[in-house]
Design a protein around this motif. Structure first.
Motif, mmCIF file in Angstrom:
data_model
loop_
_atom_site.group_PDB
_atom_site.id
_atom_site.type_symbol
_atom_site.label_atom_id
_atom_site.label_comp_id
_atom_site.label_asym_id
_atom_site.label_seq_id
_atom_site.Cartn_x
_atom_site.Cartn_y
_atom_site.Cartn_z
ATOM 1 N N LEU A 156 25.786 -6.921 7.813
ATOM 2 C CA LEU A 156 25.238 -7.552 6.606
ATOM 3 C C LEU A 156 26.141 -8.641 6.036
ATOM 4 O O LEU A 156 25.745 -9.354 5.117
ATOM 5 N N VAL A 157 27.347 -8.784 6.592
ATOM 6 C CA VAL A 157 28.271 -9.803 6.074
ATOM 7 C C VAL A 157 27.713 -11.222 6.240
ATOM 8 O O VAL A 157 27.754 -12.012 5.282
ATOM 9 N N PRO A 158 27.176 -11.622 7.405
ATOM 10 C CA PRO A 158 26.658 -13.001 7.515
ATOM 11 C C PRO A 158 25.566 -13.351 6.494
ATOM 12 O O PRO A 158 25.667 -14.398 5.841
ATOM 13 N N PRO A 159 24.540 -12.501 6.278
ATOM 14 C CA PRO A 159 23.574 -12.870 5.228
ATOM 15 C C PRO A 159 24.181 -12.853 3.819
ATOM 16 O O PRO A 159 23.777 -13.645 2.963
ATOM 17 N N HIS A 160 25.152 -11.980 3.608
ATOM 18 C CA HIS A 160 25.843 -11.976 2.312
ATOM 19 C C HIS A 160 26.587 -13.289 2.111
ATOM 20 O O HIS A 160 26.536 -13.892 1.032
ATOM 21 N N ARG A 161 27.290 -13.771 3.145
ATOM 22 C CA ARG A 161 28.026 -15.041 3.050
ATOM 23 C C ARG A 161 27.061 -16.205 2.808
ATOM 24 O O ARG A 161 27.381 -17.134 2.058
ATOM 25 N N THR A 162 25.894 -16.166 3.409
ATOM 26 C CA THR A 162 24.881 -17.194 3.154
ATOM 27 C C THR A 162 24.488 -17.192 1.683
ATOM 28 O O THR A 162 24.370 -18.251 1.053
ATOM 29 N N TYR A 163 24.321 -16.005 1.115
ATOM 30 C CA TYR A 163 23.979 -15.877 -0.303
ATOM 31 C C TYR A 163 25.111 -16.380 -1.189
ATOM 32 O O TYR A 163 24.878 -17.128 -2.153
ATOM 33 N N VAL A 164 26.356 -16.024 -0.860
ATOM 34 C CA VAL A 164 27.512 -16.492 -1.639
ATOM 35 C C VAL A 164 27.618 -18.013 -1.545
ATOM 36 O O VAL A 164 27.831 -18.688 -2.564
ATOM 37 N N ASP A 165 27.446 -18.574 -0.356
ATOM 38 C CA ASP A 165 27.485 -20.033 -0.196
ATOM 39 C C ASP A 165 26.414 -20.710 -1.048
ATOM 40 O O ASP A 165 26.661 -21.756 -1.653
ATOM 41 N N TYR A 166 25.237 -20.121 -1.092
ATOM 42 C CA TYR A 166 24.153 -20.641 -1.928
ATOM 43 C C TYR A 166 24.570 -20.683 -3.398
ATOM 44 O O TYR A 166 24.381 -21.699 -4.086
ATOM 45 N N LEU A 167 25.180 -19.591 -3.893
ATOM 46 C CA LEU A 167 25.614 -19.547 -5.293
ATOM 47 C C LEU A 167 26.777 -20.501 -5.568
ATOM 48 O O LEU A 167 26.864 -21.073 -6.653
#
Length: 96
Positions: free
Chosen positions: A19-30
């Motif tokens: 789940l780390v890659p989709p989490h990083r995508t979300y953090v990058d978005y924010l």
């Protein structure tokens, strides 16, 4: 807009790293939306520190809940009175 500091303690299991890659995508978005100002992770202590802008702690809780890693989190949210550092200062003048 207010500034907040979030301290997250997380636990890991076999699914966590998937789940780390989709989490990083979300953090990058924010970060790109200028909601998150600073994001730091320590795998050693299994903690995350985030400085961000929001209208309220409730808004931050919703942002955290949207993370794919949310079920692994326990966290505290603190509103900041002062946030200062080199990134908030004007650059030093360089005379030729």
């Amino acid at each position: 807009m207010k500034k907040f500091h979030v301290t997250i303690h997380f636990r890991m299991d076999d699914e966590f790293m998937n789940l780390v890659p989709p989490h990083r995508t979300y953090v990058d978005y924010l970060i790109n939306k200028q909601v998150i100002e600073h994001y730091a992770v320590s795998m050693e202590s299994q903690q995350v520190w985030i400085t961000l802008q929001a209208e309220s702690a409730k808004e931050i809780e919703k942002l955290l809940a949207d993370s794919p890693l949310y079920k692994y989190f326990s966290y505290t949210i603190n509103e900041l009175y002062v946030l200062d550092g080199q990134n908030y200062r004007l650059p030093a003048l360089q005379f030729n």
